[in-house]
Design a protein around this motif. Structure first.
Motif: not given
Length: 304
Positions: A195-197, A234-238
């Motif tokens: 989502i987004g970046t 925690p992780v990035s959305n990617y």
């Protein structure tokens, strides 16, 4: 223990009731006692409101999970008011009844969310992060505003006799509710993706660890104050999207532009396009051990 629970029919609440009912006597506060009785069972007591109580002397603990789901509907002014009041009103009343008690509950465990940290970069943060005051630049950050007052109300119940534990919860992973259940269909169809970046942080926790953390805070008398209810990775959305696609054996290549999401969801799109990398430092220092510290492991336990 005699425990009062609000929000017991919700995604986490109904699972918590099942776990705690083996050892404790539960009273369920709900707007629909008959429906809750049917869902949760006849072995519990049910209250339709708190107007009949003048104190909480009969309870050893209170677990406050009540609140209108934040992501169920578009954030109209009316919906924003409902989201706020459904949290603030009940928490204010709980604090009043605790303070009015001669023999108050030993502990109040009250929900909050990592949205209180506002918009953050990729730098991990924990409970030591100093929150900004709600000045003109932050009053538009709706989750921050909700949670700040929510926590303030809960903490007003703290005394030498009652410890207050605030759980700042991230994205709870489970299949019977929450965001993951809503995400599965597009990913199964091969339509999921960043989502987004895709660089915004996603602070998550497996539903079993969320419930275990509540039980931990209930029983560990040295615990009080703020606790991040998030896994330590925690992780990035990617990365979240890629691991979910892998767990489902589907591609996760369909990005969702932030501008399209905002057109579809309005202000609520910020829940998906903004994020934080939140660490559970205080819970781990208190001795809590996560069953699912890694996202790939958490997905494997939930998805066949």
């Amino acid at each position: 223990m005699k425990i009062l629970i609000t929000g017991a029919t919700g995604f986490i609440g109904h699972q918590l009731v099942r776990v705690l009912s083996h050892e404790h006597k539960l009273t369920i506060l709900t707007r629909s006692p008959a429906a809750a009785h049917h869902q949760l069972g006849a072995e519990h007591q049910y209250l339709g409101n708190l107007t009949s109580l003048s104190d909480f002397n009969e309870f050893d603990a209170v677990i406050n999970l009540a609140g209108e789901p934040i992501a169920n509907k578009r954030w109209s002014d009316k919906q924003k008011q409902l989201i706020c009041q459904s949290r603030w009103d009940i928490t204010s009343r709980i604090a009043e009844l605790i303070k009015a008690s001669d023999n108050p509950p030993q502990v109040l465990i009250s929900a909050s969310a990592v949205g209180i940290y506002g918009r953050q970069s990729a730098q991990p943060i924990d409970e030591t992060y100093v929150l900004s005051s709600l000045d003109d630049s932050t009053t538009q950050d709706f989750p921050l505003r909700i949670c700040s007052h929510w926590e303030e109300l809960a903490l007003s119940a703290q005394s030498d006799n009652t410890r207050v534990c605030i759980m700042r919860t991230g994205l709870v992973l489970g299949l019977s509710g929450g965001a993951l259940a809503k995400m599965l269909l597009p990913f199964k169809l091969g339509l999921g993706g960043p989502i987004g970046t895709g660089q915004q942080g996603m602070s998550w926790i497996h539903q079993d660890d969320q419930i275990r953390l509540i039980s931990f805070l209930l029983n560990q008398t040295q615990c009080q104050g703020i606790f991040n209810a998030t896994a330590p990775t925690p992780v990035s959305n990617y990365k979240f999207s890629k691991l979910l696609g892998r767990a489902l054996k589907r591609p996760a290549l369909m990005p969702m532009p932030a501008i399209i999401l905002r057109l579809l969801l309005g202000d609520m799109s910020e829940l998906l396009t903004q994020g934080q990398y939140v660490l559970p430092t205080k819970a781990e220092e208190a001795g809590f051990k996560f069953t699912y510290p890694e996202l790939e492991q958490a997905f494997a336990s939930l998805i066949d």
